[in-house]
Design a protein around this motif. Structure first.
Motif, short mmCIF file in Angstrom:
data_model
loop_
_atom_site.label_atom_id
_atom_site.label_comp_id
_atom_site.label_asym_id
_atom_site.label_seq_id
_atom_site.Cartn_x
_atom_site.Cartn_y
_atom_site.Cartn_z
N ASN A 175 -8.36 14.65 -3.94
CA ASN A 175 -9.06 14.06 -2.80
C ASN A 175 -8.94 12.62 -2.88
N VAL A 176 -7.69 12.06 -3.45
CA VAL A 176 -7.53 10.43 -3.78
C VAL A 176 -7.18 9.72 -2.26
N GLY A 177 -7.65 8.78 -1.95
CA GLY A 177 -7.45 8.25 -0.66
C GLY A 177 -6.43 7.10 -0.78
N LEU A 178 -6.11 6.35 0.24
CA LEU A 178 -4.96 5.17 0.21
C LEU A 178 -3.64 5.87 -0.20
N ASP A 179 -3.26 5.52 -1.28
CA ASP A 179 -1.72 5.96 -1.80
C ASP A 179 -1.79 7.33 -2.09
N GLY A 180 -2.87 7.71 -2.51
CA GLY A 180 -3.08 9.22 -3.14
C GLY A 180 -2.40 9.59 -4.43
N GLU A 181 -1.75 8.76 -4.99
CA GLU A 181 -0.70 8.97 -5.84
C GLU A 181 -1.42 8.19 -7.32
N VAL A 182 -2.06 9.00 -8.20
CA VAL A 182 -2.56 8.49 -9.36
C VAL A 182 -1.43 8.04 -10.37
N VAL A 183 -1.49 6.84 -10.77
CA VAL A 183 -0.42 6.55 -11.98
C VAL A 183 -1.29 6.20 -13.14
N GLY A 184 -2.59 6.12 -13.49
CA GLY A 184 -3.17 5.73 -14.68
C GLY A 184 -4.68 6.07 -14.36
N VAL A 185 -5.28 6.75 -15.64
CA VAL A 185 -6.65 7.01 -15.80
C VAL A 185 -7.24 6.49 -16.88
N SER A 243 1.01 -1.02 0.02
CA SER A 243 0.00 -0.13 0.05
C SER A 243 0.88 1.38 0.02
N TYR A 244 1.92 1.48 0.53
CA TYR A 244 2.78 2.30 0.48
C TYR A 244 4.26 1.79 0.68
N LYS A 245 5.37 1.94 -0.53
CA LYS A 245 6.35 1.28 -0.37
C LYS A 245 7.44 1.82 0.36
N ASP A 246 7.36 3.16 0.96
CA ASP A 246 8.42 3.58 1.58
C ASP A 246 7.92 3.63 3.12
N GLN A 247 7.83 2.47 3.91
CA GLN A 247 7.66 2.53 5.32
C GLN A 247 8.64 3.16 6.20
N ASN A 254 -0.40 6.16 4.31
CA ASN A 254 -1.89 6.17 3.22
C ASN A 254 -2.57 7.58 3.55
N CYS A 255 -3.32 8.18 2.76
CA CYS A 255 -4.07 9.33 2.77
C CYS A 255 -5.56 8.97 3.49
N GLN A 256 -5.66 9.91 4.48
CA GLN A 256 -6.93 9.81 4.91
C GLN A 256 -7.83 11.03 4.25
N ARG A 257 -8.75 10.42 3.48
CA ARG A 257 -9.40 11.49 2.91
C ARG A 257 -11.03 11.45 3.35
N SER A 258 -11.86 12.54 3.29
CA SER A 258 -13.24 12.55 3.44
C SER A 258 -13.83 12.65 2.38
#
Length: 255
Positions: free
Chosen positions: A178-188, A22-26, A154-158
């Protein structure tokens, strides 16, 4: 009992593997941080990620500009980082509390200055230019530059993801925020009622585009984040959508 024990062990290991993905840089990493003064407490109102007014986009004071090394040509936009001040008894807030910020801007390099004297964002230095309000949560504002540790979280979003329309009749662009979890969009991908799924290209920051006329048809979106998870929001925008409007979709959920 042996079978039950094995099953429980498997589930624990499976959960651990998902957490790693879920997030590679722990692990905590070393970097530095400064802050940008802003009367409203946020970093800026227009940044390299394209989010516009950071207060309206919900990122507000918890925003940061990333150096070249971290910004990764805009792919890091929307990612969340936990930051704490370390190893400085004069500048760090007592107890070393941490703050979570969202990557919303690019901290441009200044190669006329040394990396140790003003060129904080020069390659390959890892540096965060924080909002003044976020900086004050971990360090004293009279500090010039502070040593920090950071890690991806991880991103906490409402609410759901937000899709803001722009472009023209044959150039369609959408800003995803307002993207949750990774927050980082890589494809659409986008789909109209009269089209199949159309892959979109990153224009800049988290603005994605395609050269297709999508007007006068409801739009659906398929969004993929850096961990590889994909979420589809059907009929996000109605057939009568207009450029400049923002619509809400589904949201990535924590497991």
């Amino acid at each position: 009992m042996g079978a039950l024990h094995s099953t429980l062990l498997y589930l624990i290991l499976l959960h651990s593997c998902k957490t790693i993905v879920s997030y590679k840089d722990q692990e905590w990493k070393k970097a530095t941080a400064t802050y940008a003064k802003d009367s409203e407490g946020s970093l800026i109102t227009e940044g390299a990620c394209g989010y516009g007014d950071l207060h309206r986009s919900s990122y507000g004071k918890h925003s940061a500009g990333l150096s070249t090394m971290l910004f990764s040509r805009g792919s890091a936009c929307g990612a969340c980082y936990e930051i704490r001040c370390v190893d400085h008894i004069l500048w760090c807030v007592l107890g070393s509390p941490s703050v979570v910020v969202t990557a919303t801007d690019f901290c441009a390099p200044n190669y006329g200055l040394s990396v140790d004297y003003g060129g904080w964002c020069n390659f390959p230095r890892e540096h965060f230019e924080m909002s003044q309000a976020a900086f004050a949560e971990i360090a004293k504002e009279k500090a010039d530059i502070i040593p920090i540790q950071y890690r991806r979280v991880n991103c906490q979003r409402s609410g759901g993801m937000k899709f803001t329309m722009s472009g023209s009749s044959h150039f369609y662009q959408v800003l995803i925020s307002n993207v949750g979890l990774d927050g980082e969009v890589v494809g659409v991908k986008v789909k109209g009622s009269r089209t199949g799924w159309i892959p979109m290209a990153r224009n800049w920051g988290q603005n994605w585009h395609c050269n297709v006329n999508l007007q006068r048809q409801p739009l659906s979106f398929e969004v993929t984040i850096s961990s590889g998870k994909t979420l589809t929001s059907y009929n996000v925008a109605p057939a009568n959508w207009l450029f400049g409007q923002t619509f809400g979709g589904k949201q990535f959920q924590h497991e």
